[in-house]
Motif scaffolding. Structure first.
Motif, mmCIF file in Angstrom:
data_model
loop_
_atom_site.group_PDB
_atom_site.id
_atom_site.type_symbol
_atom_site.label_atom_id
_atom_site.label_comp_id
_atom_site.label_asym_id
_atom_site.label_seq_id
_atom_site.Cartn_x
_atom_site.Cartn_y
_atom_site.Cartn_z
ATOM 1 N N LYS A 37 0.827 -1.209 0.000
ATOM 2 C CA LYS A 37 0.000 0.000 0.000
ATOM 3 C C LYS A 37 0.861 1.258 0.000
ATOM 4 O O LYS A 37 0.539 2.243 -0.666
ATOM 5 N N GLN A 38 1.957 1.212 0.740
ATOM 6 C CA GLN A 38 2.856 2.365 0.789
ATOM 7 C C GLN A 38 3.498 2.623 -0.569
ATOM 8 O O GLN A 38 3.580 3.766 -1.021
ATOM 9 N N MET A 40 2.259 1.769 -3.496
ATOM 10 C CA MET A 40 1.198 2.266 -4.393
ATOM 11 C C MET A 40 0.884 3.734 -4.125
ATOM 12 O O MET A 40 0.731 4.516 -5.068
ATOM 13 N N SER A 41 0.814 4.121 -2.856
ATOM 14 C CA SER A 41 0.458 5.511 -2.548
ATOM 15 C C SER A 41 1.585 6.482 -2.877
ATOM 16 O O SER A 41 1.327 7.616 -3.271
ATOM 17 N N GLU A 42 2.838 6.044 -2.719
ATOM 18 C CA GLU A 42 3.970 6.942 -2.971
ATOM 19 C C GLU A 42 4.398 6.984 -4.431
ATOM 20 O O GLU A 42 4.815 8.031 -4.922
ATOM 21 N N SER A 43 4.316 5.837 -5.143
ATOM 22 C CA SER A 43 4.900 5.770 -6.487
ATOM 23 C C SER A 43 3.985 5.175 -7.542
ATOM 24 O O SER A 43 4.362 5.125 -8.708
ATOM 25 N N GLY A 44 2.838 4.667 -7.151
ATOM 26 C CA GLY A 44 1.973 4.001 -8.113
ATOM 27 C C GLY A 44 2.516 2.618 -8.457
ATOM 28 O O GLY A 44 3.510 2.166 -7.881
#
Length: 85
Positions: A37-38, A40-44
């Motif tokens: 999740k981290q 995905m949220s930071e870099s896609g």
């Protein structure tokens, strides 16, 4: 042969390696899902392949030379010990 095997390995394993590295660097008990999740949220989604280029630049010659040496040793041992006398 061996160089492409190394590239293929990193294509499929780098996302798991990215999650593992985030867990190791975390100062808290970060789960696999939390690390994903981290990312995905930071870099896609492409964040899972961060560092792909250096990994492939290292993997191609390393795996290629490993396969070359393994084949040479196998051929040497076959020539040395599999004689039809």
């Amino acid at each position: 042969g061996g160089g492409m095997a190394g590239v293929g390995y990193w294509v499929f394993s780098l996302p798991a390696d990215t999650i593992k590295s985030m867990q190791q660097a975390s100062t808290t008990n970060l789960s696999m899902a939390g690390a994903a999740k981290q990312v995905m949220s930071e870099s896609g989604p492409l964040g899972f392949w961060r560092g792909f280029t250096p990994a492939v630049l290292r993997a191609f010659p390393a795996n290629g030379s490993t396969f070359l040496v393994a084949t040479a040793v196998r051929n040497f041992l076959n020539d040395r010990f599999n004689k039809d006398d």
